[in-house]
Design a protein around this motif. Structure first.
Motif, PDB file in Angstrom:
ATOM      1  N   UNK A 116     -15.393   3.779 -16.106  1.00 44.74           N
ATOM      2  CA  UNK A 116     -15.051   5.182 -15.882  1.00 44.74           C
ATOM      3  C   UNK A 116     -13.926   5.255 -14.862  1.00 44.74           C
ATOM      4  N   UNK A 117     -13.205   6.365 -14.900  1.00 44.45           N
ATOM      5  CA  UNK A 117     -12.169   6.605 -13.908  1.00 44.45           C
ATOM      6  C   UNK A 117     -12.846   6.740 -12.549  1.00 44.45           C
ATOM      7  N   UNK A 118     -12.328   6.026 -11.569  1.00 42.44           N
ATOM      8  CA  UNK A 118     -12.885   6.130 -10.225  1.00 42.44           C
ATOM      9  C   UNK A 118     -12.652   7.547  -9.706  1.00 42.44           C
ATOM     10  N   UNK A 119     -13.636   8.105  -9.061  1.00 40.53           N
ATOM     11  CA  UNK A 119     -13.541   9.502  -8.612  1.00 40.53           C
ATOM     12  C   UNK A 119     -12.545   9.633  -7.469  1.00 40.53           C
ATOM     13  N   UNK A 120     -11.428  10.244  -7.803  1.00 39.44           N
ATOM     14  CA  UNK A 120     -10.371  10.516  -6.833  1.00 39.44           C
ATOM     15  C   UNK A 120      -9.822  11.892  -7.140  1.00 39.44           C
ATOM     16  N   UNK A 121      -9.194  12.543  -6.174  1.00 39.69           N
ATOM     17  CA  UNK A 121      -8.536  13.808  -6.482  1.00 39.69           C
ATOM     18  C   UNK A 121      -7.487  13.599  -7.561  1.00 39.69           C
ATOM     19  N   UNK A 122      -7.292  14.605  -8.394  1.00 41.75           N
ATOM     20  CA  UNK A 122      -6.401  14.482  -9.540  1.00 41.75           C
ATOM     21  C   UNK A 122      -4.985  14.083  -9.142  1.00 41.75           C
ATOM     22  N   UNK A 123      -4.489  14.616  -8.042  1.00 43.20           N
ATOM     23  CA  UNK A 123      -3.116  14.308  -7.641  1.00 43.20           C
ATOM     24  C   UNK A 123      -2.968  12.898  -7.078  1.00 43.20           C
ATOM     25  N   UNK A 124      -4.065  12.270  -6.648  1.00 39.47           N
ATOM     26  CA  UNK A 124      -3.998  10.932  -6.077  1.00 39.47           C
ATOM     27  C   UNK A 124      -4.266   9.835  -7.103  1.00 39.47           C
ATOM     28  N   UNK A 125      -4.500  10.212  -8.362  1.00 40.86           N
ATOM     29  CA  UNK A 125      -4.769   9.200  -9.375  1.00 40.86           C
ATOM     30  C   UNK A 125      -3.559   8.290  -9.531  1.00 40.86           C
ATOM     31  N   UNK A 126      -3.805   7.034  -9.796  1.00 33.85           N
ATOM     32  CA  UNK A 126      -2.757   6.024  -9.816  1.00 33.85           C
ATOM     33  C   UNK A 126      -2.182   5.877 -11.213  1.00 33.85           C
ATOM     34  N   UNK A 127      -1.230   6.696 -11.557  1.00 30.04           N
ATOM     35  CA  UNK A 127      -0.505   6.549 -12.811  1.00 30.04           C
ATOM     36  C   UNK A 127       0.924   6.205 -12.462  1.00 30.04           C
ATOM     37  N   UNK A 128       1.277   4.966 -12.625  1.00 31.07           N
ATOM     38  CA  UNK A 128       2.617   4.513 -12.295  1.00 31.07           C
ATOM     39  C   UNK A 128       3.356   4.149 -13.571  1.00 31.07           C
ATOM     40  N   UNK A 129       4.060   5.098 -14.158  1.00 28.15           N
ATOM     41  CA  UNK A 129       4.793   4.724 -15.368  1.00 28.15           C
ATOM     42  C   UNK A 129       5.920   3.771 -15.040  1.00 28.15           C
ATOM     43  N   UNK A 130       6.034   2.746 -15.816  1.00 29.50           N
ATOM     44  CA  UNK A 130       7.085   1.752 -15.638  1.00 29.50           C
ATOM     45  C   UNK A 130       8.166   1.983 -16.672  1.00 29.50           C
ATOM     46  N   UNK A 131       9.321   1.372 -16.491  1.00 31.04           N
ATOM     47  CA  UNK A 131      10.398   1.567 -17.464  1.00 31.04           C
ATOM     48  C   UNK A 131       9.923   1.238 -18.874  1.00 31.04           C
ATOM     49  N   UNK A 132      10.299   2.056 -19.810  1.00 32.54           N
ATOM     50  CA  UNK A 132       9.863   1.869 -21.194  1.00 32.54           C
ATOM     51  C   UNK A 132      10.563   0.675 -21.828  1.00 32.54           C
ATOM     52  N   UNK A 133       9.757  -0.127 -22.473  1.00 28.77           N
ATOM     53  CA  UNK A 133      10.272  -1.270 -23.205  1.00 28.77           C
ATOM     54  C   UNK A 133       9.598  -1.254 -24.565  1.00 28.77           C
ATOM     55  N   UNK A 134      10.355  -1.292 -25.608  1.00 29.49           N
ATOM     56  CA  UNK A 134       9.829  -1.226 -26.972  1.00 29.49           C
ATOM     57  C   UNK A 134       8.940  -0.007 -27.167  1.00 29.49           C
ATOM     58  N   UNK A 135       9.321   1.089 -26.577  1.00 23.22           N
ATOM     59  CA  UNK A 135       8.606   2.353 -26.677  1.00 23.22           C
ATOM     60  C   UNK A 135       7.192   2.278 -26.109  1.00 23.22           C
ATOM     61  N   UNK A 136       6.897   1.312 -25.251  1.00 24.77           N
ATOM     62  CA  UNK A 136       5.609   1.218 -24.589  1.00 24.77           C
ATOM     63  C   UNK A 136       5.761   1.636 -23.139  1.00 24.77           C
ATOM     64  N   UNK A 137       4.695   2.169 -22.587  1.00 25.53           N
ATOM     65  CA  UNK A 137       4.685   2.559 -21.201  1.00 25.53           C
ATOM     66  C   UNK A 137       3.448   1.936 -20.562  1.00 25.53           C
ATOM     67  N   UNK A 138       3.553   1.515 -19.308  1.00 28.37           N
ATOM     68  CA  UNK A 138       2.441   0.872 -18.605  1.00 28.37           C
ATOM     69  C   UNK A 138       1.907   1.810 -17.529  1.00 28.37           C
ATOM     70  N   UNK A 139       0.584   1.827 -17.377  1.00 26.47           N
ATOM     71  CA  UNK A 139      -0.068   2.642 -16.360  1.00 26.47           C
ATOM     72  C   UNK A 139      -1.060   1.792 -15.588  1.00 26.47           C
TER      73      UNK A 139
END
Length: 161
Positions: A116-139
């Motif tokens: 499950x997603x660890x309980x954190x405030x919505x704005x502090x969630x760790x979504x770090x999009x990286x540069x797109x390669x082959x139309x994929x994105x990493x989080x």
């Protein structure tokens, strides 16, 4: 004339040295992000940071959850704090190959019960999009994994002893 030739040689030398020392840009799409232990909740749950890639955010999140479970079951977590334990749950060789149908079904529907997603405030969630390669994105996701329930599930299904 000799001064002009010396200046050109010096300029070329400086150019070669400066361009040769430049570090190449890394493409995150081909980087293998490993699961990292962030802590132990002492109730059978551990908190991990896991990476996932996909065509969109939902697919990347699902892959991050699956990667966390796969590392806990088959590899063990070796990065981060030592509280999570580095030993994998499944130590018998070729278990994944011998139970391919079981694990295909597990990673399509059952796995959601254990992560499950660890309980954190919505704005502090760790979504770090990286540069797109082959139309994929990493989080990167911070997840809570119920290792004790996962282990009892694997014992009940005769995957581990």
């Amino acid at each position: 004339m000799k001064l002009k030739f010396t200046f050109i040689i010096a300029a070329l030398t400086i150019f070669v040295v400066l361009t040769g020392c430049r570090t190449p840009e890394k493409s995150s799409g081909y980087y293998n992000y490993s699961v990292e232990c962030l802590g132990n909740e002492n109730n059978g749950n551990i908190i991990v940071k896991s990476w996932g890639t996909g065509r969109d955010r939902n697919e990347a999140e699902a892959n991050a959850e699956k990667n966390a479970l796969k590392d806990i079951m088959f590899k063990g977590i070796r990065n981060g704090k030592e509280e999570c334990g580095s030993r994998p749950l499944i130590v018998k060789p070729n278990t994944l190959e011998n139970n391919e149908v079981y694990f295909n079904r597990f990673f399509t529907s059952t796995y959601k019960k254990f992560v499950a997603m660890h309980r954190e405030p919505l704005l502090d969630r760790t979504f770090n999009p990286n540069p797109r390669t082959n139309k994929n994105v990493a989080y990167a996701l911070t997840l809570t994994v119920d290792v004790s329930m996962l282990k009892s599930h694997l014992v009940r299904d005769n995957i581990i002893d």
